[in-house]
Design a protein around this motif. Structure first.
Motif, PDB file in Angstrom:
ATOM      1  N   VAL A 206       0.832  -1.205   0.000  1.00 36.75           N
ATOM      2  CA  VAL A 206       0.000   0.000   0.000  1.00 36.75           C
ATOM      3  C   VAL A 206       0.868   1.256   0.000  1.00 36.75           C
ATOM      4  N   SER A 207       1.887   1.296   0.841  1.00 35.34           N
ATOM      5  CA  SER A 207       2.775   2.461   0.906  1.00 35.34           C
ATOM      6  C   SER A 207       3.529   2.654  -0.399  1.00 35.34           C
ATOM      7  N   LEU A 208       3.995   1.559  -0.986  1.00 33.65           N
ATOM      8  CA  LEU A 208       4.722   1.653  -2.252  1.00 33.65           C
ATOM      9  C   LEU A 208       3.808   2.148  -3.365  1.00 33.65           C
ATOM     10  N   GLU A 209       2.589   1.635  -3.419  1.00 37.77           N
ATOM     11  CA  GLU A 209       1.643   2.088  -4.442  1.00 37.77           C
ATOM     12  C   GLU A 209       1.333   3.578  -4.280  1.00 37.77           C
ATOM     13  N   LYS A 210       1.115   4.032  -3.052  1.00 42.57           N
ATOM     14  CA  LYS A 210       0.840   5.450  -2.813  1.00 42.57           C
ATOM     15  C   LYS A 210       2.034   6.321  -3.200  1.00 42.57           C
ATOM     16  N   ALA A 211       3.256   5.851  -2.922  1.00 35.91           N
ATOM     17  CA  ALA A 211       4.453   6.605  -3.281  1.00 35.91           C
ATOM     18  C   ALA A 211       4.597   6.725  -4.802  1.00 35.91           C
ATOM     19  N   ILE A 212       4.273   5.641  -5.532  1.00 35.70           N
ATOM     20  CA  ILE A 212       4.344   5.678  -6.994  1.00 35.70           C
ATOM     21  C   ILE A 212       3.308   6.658  -7.542  1.00 35.70           C
ATOM     22  N   VAL A 213       2.087   6.605  -7.018  1.00 34.53           N
ATOM     23  CA  VAL A 213       1.030   7.518  -7.479  1.00 34.53           C
ATOM     24  C   VAL A 213       1.412   8.968  -7.180  1.00 34.53           C
ATOM     25  N   ASP A 214       1.979   9.229  -5.992  1.00 39.29           N
ATOM     26  CA  ASP A 214       2.427  10.581  -5.654  1.00 39.29           C
ATOM     27  C   ASP A 214       3.498  11.064  -6.616  1.00 39.29           C
ATOM     28  N   LYS A 215       4.452  10.189  -6.945  1.00 41.97           N
ATOM     29  CA  LYS A 215       5.523  10.546  -7.871  1.00 41.97           C
ATOM     30  C   LYS A 215       4.962  10.835  -9.267  1.00 41.97           C
ATOM     31  N   LEU A 216       4.001  10.028  -9.705  1.00 49.24           N
ATOM     32  CA  LEU A 216       3.379  10.267 -11.001  1.00 49.24           C
ATOM     33  C   LEU A 216       2.629  11.596 -11.010  1.00 49.24           C
ATOM     34  N   GLY A 217       2.049  11.976  -9.884  1.00 49.57           N
ATOM     35  CA  GLY A 217       1.320  13.233  -9.784  1.00 49.57           C
ATOM     36  C   GLY A 217       2.202  14.465  -9.822  1.00 49.57           C
ATOM     37  N   GLU A 218       3.491  14.310  -9.553  1.00 49.98           N
ATOM     38  CA  GLU A 218       4.415  15.446  -9.580  1.00 49.98           C
ATOM     39  C   GLU A 218       4.740  15.899 -11.006  1.00 49.98           C
ATOM     40  N   ASN A 219       4.480  15.056 -11.988  1.00 49.42           N
ATOM     41  CA  ASN A 219       4.733  15.368 -13.409  1.00 49.42           C
ATOM     42  C   ASN A 219       6.185  15.729 -13.710  1.00 49.42           C
ATOM     43  N   ASP A 220       7.139  15.149 -13.010  1.00 45.94           N
ATOM     44  CA  ASP A 220       8.549  15.409 -13.312  1.00 45.94           C
ATOM     45  C   ASP A 220       9.268  14.147 -13.807  1.00 45.94           C
ATOM     46  N   ILE A 221       8.507  13.145 -14.208  1.00 44.20           N
ATOM     47  CA  ILE A 221       9.079  11.895 -14.704  1.00 44.20           C
ATOM     48  C   ILE A 221       9.306  12.015 -16.206  1.00 44.20           C
ATOM     49  N   MET A 222      10.472  11.600 -16.650  1.00 49.01           N
ATOM     50  CA  MET A 222      10.793  11.610 -18.078  1.00 49.01           C
ATOM     51  C   MET A 222      10.321  10.290 -18.703  1.00 49.01           C
ATOM     52  N   TRP A 223       9.395  10.393 -19.637  1.00 44.50           N
ATOM     53  CA  TRP A 223       8.883   9.224 -20.336  1.00 44.50           C
ATOM     54  C   TRP A 223       9.608   9.082 -21.672  1.00 44.50           C
ATOM     55  N   GLU A 224      10.042   7.860 -21.985  1.00 41.83           N
ATOM     56  CA  GLU A 224      10.716   7.577 -23.246  1.00 41.83           C
ATOM     57  C   GLU A 224       9.833   6.658 -24.090  1.00 41.83           C
ATOM     58  N   ARG A 225       9.774   6.933 -25.355  1.00 43.61           N
ATOM     59  CA  ARG A 225       9.020   6.073 -26.266  1.00 43.61           C
ATOM     60  C   ARG A 225       9.847   4.835 -26.551  1.00 43.61           C
ATOM     61  N   THR A 226       9.256   3.649 -26.378  1.00 45.49           N
ATOM     62  CA  THR A 226       9.999   2.406 -26.566  1.00 45.49           C
ATOM     63  C   THR A 226       9.885   1.859 -27.981  1.00 45.49           C
ATOM     64  N   GLY A 227       8.719   1.978 -28.588  1.00 47.11           N
ATOM     65  CA  GLY A 227       8.528   1.439 -29.923  1.00 47.11           C
ATOM     66  C   GLY A 227       8.391  -0.055 -29.973  1.00 47.11           C
ATOM     67  N   MET A 228       8.296  -0.732 -28.804  1.00 48.12           N
ATOM     68  CA  MET A 228       8.218  -2.185 -28.843  1.00 48.12           C
ATOM     69  C   MET A 228       7.248  -2.794 -27.836  1.00 48.12           C
ATOM     70  N   PHE A 229       6.647  -2.011 -26.959  1.00 46.92           N
ATOM     71  CA  PHE A 229       5.742  -2.562 -25.959  1.00 46.92           C
ATOM     72  C   PHE A 229       4.343  -1.968 -26.090  1.00 46.92           C
ATOM     73  N   ALA A 230       3.827  -1.876 -27.289  1.00 45.39           N
ATOM     74  CA  ALA A 230       2.533  -1.226 -27.509  1.00 45.39           C
ATOM     75  C   ALA A 230       1.399  -1.928 -26.770  1.00 45.39           C
ATOM     76  N   GLN A 231       1.421  -3.241 -26.671  1.00 42.64           N
ATOM     77  CA  GLN A 231       0.320  -3.976 -26.048  1.00 42.64           C
ATOM     78  C   GLN A 231       0.610  -4.400 -24.613  1.00 42.64           C
ATOM     79  N   ILE A 232       1.799  -4.109 -24.095  1.00 45.11           N
ATOM     80  CA  ILE A 232       2.173  -4.557 -22.756  1.00 45.11           C
ATOM     81  C   ILE A 232       2.218  -3.360 -21.813  1.00 45.11           C
ATOM     82  N   ASN A 233       1.483  -3.445 -20.711  1.00 44.50           N
ATOM     83  CA  ASN A 233       1.496  -2.408 -19.683  1.00 44.50           C
ATOM     84  C   ASN A 233       1.885  -3.079 -18.366  1.00 44.50           C
TER      85      ASN A 233
END
Length: 83
Positions: free
Chosen positions: A26-53
């Motif tokens: 629970v704590s780890l999930e909340k920390a990940i959601v908080d980090k995602l909410g900060e909008n400072d994560i650099m997302w890279e396009r992979t080009g190979m995992f279109a159907q995998i999340n």
């Protein structure tokens, strides 16, 4: 508090970042959601995992001991995978 290395693969993009959290789901999930909410994560396009999340994580440790060990005559020694 423990340090974790988070890898997120979603919608053909990848993000990788470190965070600190308590060692429970629970704590780890909340920390990940908080980090995602900060909008400072650099997302890279992979080009190979279109159907995998997926989200993977691993604990970050700075311990120099081998992962597998056993005590021999009171001394902890590294062992092989089949040990």
């Amino acid at each position: 508090m423990k340090k974790f290395l988070i890898n997120i693969y979603a919608y053909d993009h990848h993000a990788r970042f470190k965070l600190e959290s308590n060692d429970d789901a629970v704590s780890l999930e909340k920390a990940i959601v908080d980090k995602l909410g900060e909008n400072d994560i650099m997302w890279e396009r992979t080009g190979m995992f279109a159907q995998i999340n997926r989200i993977t994580y691993e604990e970050v440790t700075y311990d120099t001991r081998p992962i597998q060990s056993k005590k021999v005559l009171g001394v902890e020694v590294g062992t092989g995978a089949s040990g």
